[in-house]
Design a protein around this motif. Sequence first.
Motif, short mmCIF file in Angstrom:
data_model
loop_
_atom_site.label_atom_id
_atom_site.label_comp_id
_atom_site.label_asym_id
_atom_site.label_seq_id
_atom_site.Cartn_x
_atom_site.Cartn_y
_atom_site.Cartn_z
N ASP A 34 -15.08 -2.17 -12.03
CA ASP A 34 -15.68 -1.03 -11.33
C ASP A 34 -16.10 -1.36 -9.90
O ASP A 34 -16.96 -0.70 -9.32
N ALA A 35 -15.48 -2.38 -9.32
CA ALA A 35 -15.88 -2.85 -7.99
C ALA A 35 -15.75 -1.75 -6.94
O ALA A 35 -14.92 -0.86 -7.04
N ARG A 36 -16.61 -1.85 -5.93
CA ARG A 36 -16.62 -0.88 -4.83
C ARG A 36 -16.61 -1.63 -3.51
O ARG A 36 -17.28 -2.65 -3.34
N TYR A 37 -15.84 -1.10 -2.54
CA TYR A 37 -15.79 -1.63 -1.19
C TYR A 37 -16.14 -0.49 -0.24
O TYR A 37 -15.62 0.62 -0.36
N VAL A 38 -16.99 -0.78 0.75
CA VAL A 38 -17.31 0.22 1.76
C VAL A 38 -17.62 -0.48 3.09
O VAL A 38 -18.26 -1.53 3.12
N ASP A 39 -17.08 0.09 4.17
CA ASP A 39 -17.44 -0.33 5.53
C ASP A 39 -17.41 0.92 6.39
O ASP A 39 -17.15 2.02 5.87
N PRO A 40 -17.69 0.83 7.68
CA PRO A 40 -17.76 2.04 8.50
C PRO A 40 -16.44 2.83 8.60
O PRO A 40 -16.45 4.01 8.96
N LEU A 41 -15.31 2.19 8.29
CA LEU A 41 -14.02 2.85 8.45
C LEU A 41 -13.35 3.26 7.15
O LEU A 41 -12.44 4.10 7.16
N MET A 42 -13.73 2.64 6.04
CA MET A 42 -13.03 2.93 4.79
C MET A 42 -13.90 2.60 3.58
O MET A 42 -14.86 1.86 3.69
N ALA A 43 -13.49 3.18 2.44
CA ALA A 43 -14.21 2.93 1.20
C ALA A 43 -13.24 3.09 0.04
O ALA A 43 -12.26 3.84 0.13
N GLY A 44 -13.53 2.39 -1.05
CA GLY A 44 -12.70 2.53 -2.24
C GLY A 44 -13.41 2.03 -3.47
O GLY A 44 -14.22 1.10 -3.40
N ASP A 45 -13.10 2.65 -4.61
CA ASP A 45 -13.67 2.28 -5.90
C ASP A 45 -12.56 1.79 -6.82
O ASP A 45 -11.54 2.48 -6.97
N GLY A 46 -12.74 0.61 -7.41
CA GLY A 46 -11.79 0.06 -8.35
C GLY A 46 -10.69 -0.75 -7.68
O GLY A 46 -10.49 -0.69 -6.47
N ALA A 47 -9.98 -1.52 -8.51
CA ALA A 47 -8.97 -2.45 -8.01
C ALA A 47 -7.85 -1.74 -7.25
O ALA A 47 -7.39 -2.24 -6.22
N ASP A 48 -7.40 -0.58 -7.74
CA ASP A 48 -6.31 0.12 -7.06
C ASP A 48 -6.71 0.50 -5.64
O ASP A 48 -5.93 0.33 -4.70
N ALA A 49 -7.89 1.02 -5.48
CA ALA A 49 -8.35 1.45 -4.16
C ALA A 49 -8.57 0.26 -3.23
O ALA A 49 -8.18 0.30 -2.06
N VAL A 50 -9.18 -0.80 -3.73
CA VAL A 50 -9.41 -2.00 -2.90
C VAL A 50 -8.07 -2.59 -2.48
O VAL A 50 -7.87 -2.96 -1.32
N ASP A 51 -7.13 -2.67 -3.40
CA ASP A 51 -5.80 -3.18 -3.08
C ASP A 51 -5.14 -2.33 -2.00
O ASP A 51 -4.53 -2.86 -1.07
N ALA A 52 -5.26 -1.03 -2.10
CA ALA A 52 -4.67 -0.13 -1.10
C ALA A 52 -5.32 -0.33 0.27
O ALA A 52 -4.63 -0.30 1.29
N LEU A 53 -6.63 -0.55 0.30
CA LEU A 53 -7.32 -0.80 1.56
C LEU A 53 -6.80 -2.08 2.21
O LEU A 53 -6.53 -2.11 3.42
N ILE A 54 -6.67 -3.13 1.42
CA ILE A 54 -6.18 -4.41 1.93
C ILE A 54 -4.76 -4.25 2.46
O ILE A 54 -4.44 -4.71 3.57
N SER A 55 -3.92 -3.59 1.71
CA SER A 55 -2.54 -3.36 2.13
C SER A 55 -2.49 -2.59 3.45
O SER A 55 -1.69 -2.90 4.34
N GLY A 56 -3.35 -1.60 3.57
CA GLY A 56 -3.40 -0.81 4.80
C GLY A 56 -3.78 -1.64 6.02
O GLY A 56 -3.19 -1.50 7.10
N VAL A 57 -4.76 -2.51 5.86
CA VAL A 57 -5.17 -3.39 6.96
C VAL A 57 -4.03 -4.34 7.32
O VAL A 57 -3.74 -4.56 8.50
N GLN A 58 -3.36 -4.87 6.32
CA GLN A 58 -2.24 -5.79 6.58
C GLN A 58 -1.10 -5.07 7.31
O GLN A 58 -0.47 -5.66 8.19
N GLN A 59 -0.85 -3.82 6.97
CA GLN A 59 0.21 -3.07 7.64
C GLN A 59 -0.18 -2.74 9.09
O GLN A 59 0.67 -2.78 9.99
N ARG A 60 -1.45 -2.45 9.30
CA ARG A 60 -1.90 -2.12 10.65
C ARG A 60 -1.93 -3.34 11.57
O ARG A 60 -1.71 -3.23 12.78
N PHE A 61 -2.24 -4.52 10.99
CA PHE A 61 -2.34 -5.75 11.77
C PHE A 61 -1.43 -6.82 11.15
O PHE A 61 -1.92 -7.82 10.60
N PRO A 62 -0.11 -6.66 11.21
CA PRO A 62 0.80 -7.55 10.49
C PRO A 62 0.78 -9.01 10.94
O PRO A 62 1.11 -9.90 10.15
#
Length: 121
Positions: A34-62
């Motif tokens: 049930d992990a949660r991640y939040v910062d001023p630009l993004m937020a997500g609940d659960g592994a799927d959402a956290v994984d998607a956030l990480i993937s998005g950052v990696q795509q934006r800054f390859p």
Amino acid sequence: MTDATKIARRYIELWNERTPSRRREMLSQDWTADARYVDPLMAGDGADAVDALISGVQQRFPDFKFKLIGEPNGFGDHVRFSWGLGPDGADSPIKGTDFAVLKDGRIQSITGFLDQVPPGA
């Protein structure tokens, strides 16, 4: 006692992991379901959402990678550490500080603060 350095290093490794299946494995090992991640630009609940956030950052800054800045510290089930995001061998143009709350030695929540973000990042 919480090993703040180990928690922070594993967290940075997760954000640098480019293989989705390995990233999911790391999330299941080091984060609660049930992990949660939040910062001023993004937020997500659960592994799927956290994984998607990480993937998005990696795509934006390859060409950027995360690195620890300074020494992580903490007490009880709380860990604080600072990080940089940028190209290898150069000062990180993006910097932040994250606070983790642990449950049974695993990350239950991360609250991130952006300490330095250049215009347009």
